[in-house]
Design an enzyme around this catalytic site. Sequence first.
Site, mmCIF file in Angstrom:
data_model
loop_
_atom_site.group_PDB
_atom_site.id
_atom_site.type_symbol
_atom_site.label_atom_id
_atom_site.label_comp_id
_atom_site.label_asym_id
_atom_site.label_seq_id
_atom_site.Cartn_x
_atom_site.Cartn_y
_atom_site.Cartn_z
ATOM 1 N N GLU A 42 0.867 -1.182 0.000
ATOM 2 C CA GLU A 42 0.000 0.000 0.000
ATOM 3 C C GLU A 42 0.904 1.234 0.000
ATOM 4 O OE1 GLU A 42 -2.916 -0.124 3.206
ATOM 5 O OE2 GLU A 42 -2.853 2.061 3.335
ATOM 6 N N ARG A 46 0.860 10.311 1.242
ATOM 7 C CA ARG A 46 1.193 11.288 2.285
ATOM 8 C C ARG A 46 2.409 12.109 1.916
ATOM 9 N NH1 ARG A 46 0.956 7.594 7.604
ATOM 10 N NH2 ARG A 46 -0.949 6.520 7.071
ATOM 11 N N LYS A 130 -11.176 -1.712 6.605
ATOM 12 C CA LYS A 130 -9.986 -1.547 7.435
ATOM 13 C C LYS A 130 -10.476 -1.195 8.849
ATOM 14 C CE LYS A 130 -6.297 1.950 7.708
ATOM 15 N NZ LYS A 130 -5.335 2.716 6.924
HETATM 16 C C1 3PG Z 1 -2.283 3.743 8.187
HETATM 17 O O1 3PG Z 1 -2.055 4.577 7.339
HETATM 18 O O2 3PG Z 1 -3.040 2.802 8.013
HETATM 19 C C2 3PG Z 1 -1.614 3.882 9.538
HETATM 20 O O3 3PG Z 1 -0.732 4.945 9.578
HETATM 21 C C3 3PG Z 1 -0.929 2.631 9.911
HETATM 22 O O4 3PG Z 1 -0.534 2.681 11.233
HETATM 23 P P1 3PG Z 1 0.878 2.149 11.694
HETATM 24 O O5 3PG Z 1 1.857 3.177 11.196
HETATM 25 O O6 3PG Z 1 0.790 2.113 13.194
HETATM 26 O O7 3PG Z 1 1.129 0.808 11.091
#
Ligand code: 3PG
Length: 216
Positions: A42, A46, A130
């Site tokens: 994924e 960002r 999700k």
């Molecule tokens: C996301 O974008 O799904 C989250 O930032 C994931 O969280 P994590 O960085 O704690 O894995």
Amino acid sequence: MKSEFDRLLQQTPLIALVQADGADTAVHTSRALVAGGIPMIEVLFRTDAALECLAAVAREVPDAVAGAGTVLSAAQAEAALDAGAKFIVSPGLDEEVVSVARSAGAPVYPGVCTATELQRAYNLGLDTVKFFPASTAGGVPALKALSSVFRTMRFIPTGGVSPANLADFLAIPAVLACGGSWLTPASLIQQGDFEGVSKLAREAVSISDKARINDQ
Ligand code: 3PG
């Protein structure tokens, strides 16, 4: 398309998050993840380079299944699909994002963490969401409670998942896969330690293999 994804995620119930400032880094990171046994990648929307990163991974890492994450709007979903995204993930539930992905025949996994959001997802005809942010939204106990009510829904817990709780999340029958950035720490990537990324992927695959065997 859907069943192909289900098969892939049943085999390796992991989605690795890749956040990169440039296409080269995204490609090296994705290759390391695939080498470690995780094809579902994924690419996070960002950074300014997100579209470029996604297109490069889709083009240059043929064994990866590249999707777009942190997709906040229909316009972003359209751009991601044009850049080659095979699936769309959002932190929240946005009907326009869902609609764009569905029109393109791409699986879409919107983020939910309350019963109300889940009910909305259910009534939109979604069967997989999700669960975000998984650990701070109540973790395993919350997900067990939600999945006991929404009995047909499948979940991808993401947000605070780590080797310490991965097996516990995967042991919930309604969990299709877990996602997270613990597989792609900025510290390793900045040092160019892509073997370290492969090692983390292999460790996660080993945990998930054991969790699935114990579950049978
Ligand atoms: C996301 O974008 O799904 C989250 O930032 C994931 O969280 P994590 O960085 O704690 O894995």
